[in-house]
Write an enzyme that holds these catalytic residues in place. Structure first.
Site, PDB file in Angstrom:
ATOM      1  N   ARG A 156     -28.442 -18.403  17.990  1.00 53.32           N
ATOM      2  CA  ARG A 156     -27.384 -18.464  16.982  1.00 53.32           C
ATOM      3  C   ARG A 156     -26.540 -19.707  17.241  1.00 53.32           C
ATOM      4  O   ARG A 156     -26.306 -20.077  18.396  1.00 53.32           O
ATOM      5  CB  ARG A 156     -26.479 -17.232  17.047  1.00 53.32           C
ATOM      6  CG  ARG A 156     -27.068 -15.987  16.397  1.00 53.32           C
ATOM      7  CD  ARG A 156     -27.164 -16.138  14.866  1.00 53.32           C
ATOM      8  NE  ARG A 156     -27.740 -14.969  14.229  1.00 53.32           N
ATOM      9  CZ  ARG A 156     -29.033 -14.819  13.926  1.00 53.32           C
ATOM     10  NH1 ARG A 156     -29.909 -15.778  14.206  1.00 53.32           N
ATOM     11  NH2 ARG A 156     -29.452 -13.723  13.318  1.00 53.32           N
ATOM     12  N   GLU A 176     -23.803 -22.631   9.188  1.00 57.44           N
ATOM     13  CA  GLU A 176     -24.967 -22.815   8.296  1.00 57.44           C
ATOM     14  C   GLU A 176     -24.610 -22.532   6.846  1.00 57.44           C
ATOM     15  O   GLU A 176     -23.831 -21.616   6.591  1.00 57.44           O
ATOM     16  CB  GLU A 176     -26.095 -21.869   8.734  1.00 57.44           C
ATOM     17  CG  GLU A 176     -26.613 -22.229  10.095  1.00 57.44           C
ATOM     18  CD  GLU A 176     -27.692 -21.265  10.593  1.00 57.44           C
ATOM     19  OE1 GLU A 176     -28.234 -20.494   9.788  1.00 57.44           O
ATOM     20  OE2 GLU A 176     -27.979 -21.300  11.786  1.00 57.44           O
ATOM     21  N   HIS A 195     -33.143 -23.163  10.136  1.00 57.57           N
ATOM     22  CA  HIS A 195     -33.226 -21.736  10.528  1.00 57.57           C
ATOM     23  C   HIS A 195     -34.576 -21.125  10.107  1.00 57.57           C
ATOM     24  O   HIS A 195     -34.626 -20.197   9.293  1.00 57.57           O
ATOM     25  CB  HIS A 195     -32.057 -20.939   9.920  1.00 57.57           C
ATOM     26  CG  HIS A 195     -31.764 -19.674  10.681  1.00 57.57           C
ATOM     27  ND1 HIS A 195     -30.489 -19.173  10.836  1.00 57.57           N
ATOM     28  CD2 HIS A 195     -32.582 -18.801  11.327  1.00 57.57           C
ATOM     29  CE1 HIS A 195     -30.538 -18.050  11.548  1.00 57.57           C
ATOM     30  NE2 HIS A 195     -31.794 -17.805  11.853  1.00 57.57           N
TER      31      HIS A 195
HETATM   32  C1  DGY Z   1     -32.928 -13.036  12.988  1.00 58.52           C
HETATM   33  O1  DGY Z   1     -33.751 -12.150  12.821  1.00 58.52           O
HETATM   34  O2  DGY Z   1     -31.893 -12.839  13.610  1.00 58.52           O
HETATM   35  C2  DGY Z   1     -33.205 -14.370  12.392  1.00 58.52           C
HETATM   36  O3  DGY Z   1     -32.400 -15.354  12.894  1.00 58.52           O
HETATM   37  C3  DGY Z   1     -33.100 -14.303  10.887  1.00 58.52           C
HETATM   38  O4  DGY Z   1     -34.305 -14.768  10.425  1.00 58.52           O
END
Ligand code: DGY
Length: 322
Positions: A241, A270, A288
């Site tokens: 993240r 984002e 992402h």
């Molecule tokens: C998640 O599953 O947390 C991803 O980052 C979203 O695709």
């Protein structure tokens, strides 16, 4: 009466079809993210909100007291965009989709690692711009990957899958930081060494790959100080993240070449990506894409269907996180 659901974004077609068949489903054909006001109103009109990482569900969008919504079923494993305490206070169940995106996210972490070390983004940009002058012994020499040390931060499912690929595929040595002890057959098989502190991992690794959850507990875990603990020829990979890294501190460290480079799939705000990052050649930037394969996105959607079906049939919900 079928439960009423709202899907906040477009989902893979086979998943939307099942949702529409089993539930009274409102789809989002325009794929435009819901505004905070629309999200608040969804709590009053739907039994379930089917959210994604692109939604923001802080306490401010939850209704003051009671809601019609009884479950927030998240499409994704990370759920730090949902205030789970606010959900719990209102007796709203929250679910996620663990397991099905492990392989693809680990694959992408390795893609970033290889791309930034071997300068493939930079090379492709040069070639497409017509600036390649032909092979030469000194042309775009990158950093060797095989046999180097990979530091994993967060040795959960995705951390282990990344380590496995690096160790068995590229002969990398694995060190890791994890808040609780991890000593199982899988880590033993790769001779992975758990280090006492994050700084130990940062100081030892040629590549550091982040696999811990986002949210308040890990916000800016990687900051100016921790970046200074890294070797000056080391690379940072983030498929976790954006908020785990102090993005401004990272840009500073990259600009001053305090670390060699970074491969980033996630960002602090984002989809905004700072121009200062885009200007740097020693970074690889992806939008992402961690779980973005046809197979995995359908599997994630099917997990949501399983969670919702169990919930509305009054059975235990497989992937309940709150
Ligand atoms: C998640 O599953 O947390 C991803 O980052 C979203 O695709």
């Amino acid at each position: 009466m079928k439960p009423r659901l709202i899907v906040t974004r477009r989902w893979p077609a086979p998943v939307e079809a099942i949702l529409a068949e089993r539930f009274d489903t409102t789809l989002n054909a325009s794929d435009t993210p819901l505004s905070p006001a629309a999200m608040t109103s969804a709590f009053a009109h739907f039994d379930a909100i089917l959210a994604t990482v692109s939604d923001r569900l802080p306490v401010a969008v939850f209704p003051k007291n009671t809601a019609r919504t009884r479950i927030i079923a998240n499409f994704g494993v990370g759920f730090s965009h949902i205030d789970v305490a606010a959900a719990r206070d209102r007796d709203i169940v929250v679910t996620n989709t663990p397991g099905v995106l492990t392989d693809c996210t680990a694959d992408l972490a390795l893609s970033l690692l290889l791309a930034v070390a071997r300068r493939t983004g930079e090379g492709e940009r040069q070639l497409r711009a017509g600036e390649w002058r032909g092979w030469s012994p000194t042309h775009m020499a990158g950093a060797k990957v095989s046999g180097k040390t990979l530091g994993i931060v967060g040795m959960g499912r995705i951390g282990k899958a990344t380590a496995r690929r690096a160790h068995f595929g590229f002969g990398m040595k694995i060190v890791f930081f994890n808040r609780s002890p991890v000593d199982d057959d899988e880590t033993r098989a790769m001779a992975a060494v758990q280090m006492p502190t994050l700084e130990d991992v940062l100081a030892t690794s040629d590549f550091v790959s982040l696999h811990c959850p986002g949210g308040a507990g890990n916000r800016h875990l990687i900051n100016a100080r921790s970046l200074r603990s890294m070797k000056s020829d080391a690379f940072l990979i983030n498929t976790a993240r954006g908020d785990v890294v102090d993005q401004d501190a990272l840009i500073g460290a990259l600009e001053r070449r305090e670390i060699a480079g970074a491969g980033l799939d996630v960002f602090a705000d984002e989809p905004a990506v700072p121009e200062a990052l885009k200007r740097l050649e020693n970074v690889v930037l992806l939008p992402h894409l961690g779980s973005a394969t046809e197979e995995t996105r359908v599997a994630m959607g099917m997990k949501v269907v399983e969670n919702l079906t169990a919930f509305f049939e009054g059975r235990p919900v497989p992937d309940r996180v709150a």
